[in-house]
Design a protein around this motif. Structure first.
Motif: not given
Lengths: 350, 350
Positions: A241-242, A245, A248-249, A256, B134-136, B219, B222-223, B281-282
């Motif tokens: 899942k990481a 996720g 998708r992130f 964006r 980091p997150t969205l 998942d 990071n939302r 970001h990454l």
């Protein structure tokens, strides 16, 4: 040669009948020798088949009214094994009416029903949920367990390694797929006792048709230098899942970023073939289809939110494992390479 | 106001002195009120300082010959706590010669030395390794434990939640940061007994300065809708590395995709500002600096392979936690909100 049928639980998944039938139809176009048993509400299945004469010609419908819901407890669902679309699809594998079953329904219920109806193979204590993950190398990596067993002992992990290697032989063509145990460091002293004991057993059993390469950390899974990653179901589910996720992130960040200025938008349009390629790699639909390994029969879990294309991929995975006789291969490996010695070597399973 | 100094283990990390000094110099430019204690080989530190008169003016050097190596066992390193650059940097925090220590060396050794020298806070059984991801959303998410404790019981997880919330208050400014426990499903029945028990305790202790929102799957980290993700060190390390590995995997795919045709290359050049934003970001260097929470003093781990920019970020994290008095805040929270009742509520720790 007449190949066995694939039973499809037409009612499972977030979108139900329409997506399952559309997915099966897509898969049927690619694998036109396969036949299907579509299990669920006959009226709705027939309506969905209207648009897919190709699939209709290759399918039989098995009607039932009852459906396992997504939030149902496995123990509760088990009682309705004989009346639900999920239960009847699995039962078709048990009776030989189908060679394999595919469902996008409740994972826990699917696992419980499949285990009860099909039983684990001799030499296997617990089945494991296994999937293919993309890598930077030529082949996908087989990863298991992805959530069927929260706790695993050394013996479970060794059995998962044997089953994963059999799966990988089909994918990679390697006689001795490279197997590693997922851990939080690569040194021998790292991790839980179960991991260290499993590593010792895999090192000792050099007669197995696999190459045990020690531990692997979660950031190396997709580098392309390992064919099978073995882990308990808790860690495996966290890792899977990481990965999903984060993919998708990053895709969201990319969207964006490209939308952030006119210049970026123009660049995006020009480089669309490149970003499409990336999208293809990252789309979980292109890696859909997790297999329960270790049962006397093939049961494949399609992601609840998979698109028709995702379902088609899960069906294609199922077809391939049937054609390549995965169950028989695992069985032969277990018999040939002294599964009993591994059983005795490990600790009692729960 | 005279702020306390930051002790830098100048010898740790893959590249050693040069990167550590360059990183400290970069950080010093951003936080010009801070002073430094540079611990390690005096000749090499002095040579590296030649290019950074700004840092030199703000630093004292503490010479030592001995270094903890990357593959050394923590128990072995512990014996050389008084002679190694890592041990002396931590000791400076103990004696008050520095307010915090930063090292890019062996994580296990750093943890063992820090725990022995600084001891855990009253009310905390075990320290945890914590980092920002980091997150969205607007803010980074605090995640812990990332590998300090392979096994954790419910009490450990509750203590991690309190410490993580204190860290998040500094980052988000929220009075009651949103805390979740990492699990393989969001239903109450999922996961290990420790997780279910920790959830029950967090639900019961409504006086804590945090908002417990239940379980979270890997998942969703990071939302942007969670401020603190709490987990045992094994799962946390797996999740962290899976996230790092996937980010790198996608960056590699992106590079390949853009290099696949002339058209893609042109598109890449035009949209470079967008891809640079993504890269920023990454890049793990931009999120470098993991903190050991729960000790009587601040110790920060910089990634072994971090660049000078990465080291500068780790030093900046350290500076912020010192300025914002993280240790004192955790202590106050523990005293104020009945740490003892939580201690009694949980099970004995190992």
């Amino acid at each position: 040669m007449s190949l066995p049928r694939i039973a499809i639980d037409a009612m499972g998944g977030d979108e139900g009948v329409r997506v399952m039938i559309e997915g099966a139809a897509l898969a049927r176009r690619r694998h036109d020798r396969f036949k299907f048993l579509l299990v669920g509400d006959e009226v709705r299945i027939k309506a969905a088949l209207e648009n897919h004469p190709n699939l209709r010609a290759a399918s039989e419908i098995l009607h039932c009214d009852d459906v396992v819901s997504g939030d149902e407890k496995p123990t509760q669902a088990l009682r309705r094994a004989k009346t639900t679309s999920m239960g009847l699809a699995i039962n078709a594998v048990k009776t030989g009416a189908a060679g394999a079953a595919v469902s996008a329904g409740n994972t826990g219920a699917l696992m419980a029903m499949a285990k009860l109806a099909l039983r684990t193979m001799p030499g296997i204590d617990r089945p494991a949920l296994s999937a293919l993950m993309p890598t930077l190398g030529e082949n996908d990596v087989v990863m298991l367990d992805l959530g069927a067993n929260t706790d695993c002992d050394a013996r479970n992990l060794v059995q998962f390694s044997i089953m994963g290697a059999a799966y990988s032989r089909i994918i990679t063509g390697r006689d001795h797929p490279r197997v590693r145990l997922l851990n939080i460091g690569s040194e021998e002293t790292k991790g839980t006792e179960a991991l260290r004991e499993a590593a010792a057993q895999l090192n000792a059993h050099s007669e197995l048709s696999l190459k045990f390469d020690g531990f692997i950390e979660a950031d190396k899974i997709n580098r392309g230098d390992v064919d099978v990653v073995v882990t308990d179901g808790f860690s495996g589910n966290i890792a899977l899942k990481a990965i999903e996720g984060t993919a998708r992130f990053v895709a969201d960040l990319l969207r964006r970023s490209f939308a952030s200025s006119l210049r970026s938008k123009v660049g995006f349009l020009i480089s669309r073939p490149a970003t499409e390629l990336l999208k293809h790699h990252l789309d979980p639909n292109n890696h859909n289809g997790a297999v329960f390994l270790g049962l006397n029969g093939i049961v494949v879990k399609s992601h609840g939110s998979a698109s028709a294309l995702g379902v088609a991929n899960a069906v294609a995975v199922t077809a391939r494992l049937l054609e390549e006789k995965l169950t028989e291969r695992i069985q032969a490996e277990l018999e040939h390479f002294g599964a009993e010695s591994i059983r005795r070597g490990g600790k009692a399973a729960g």
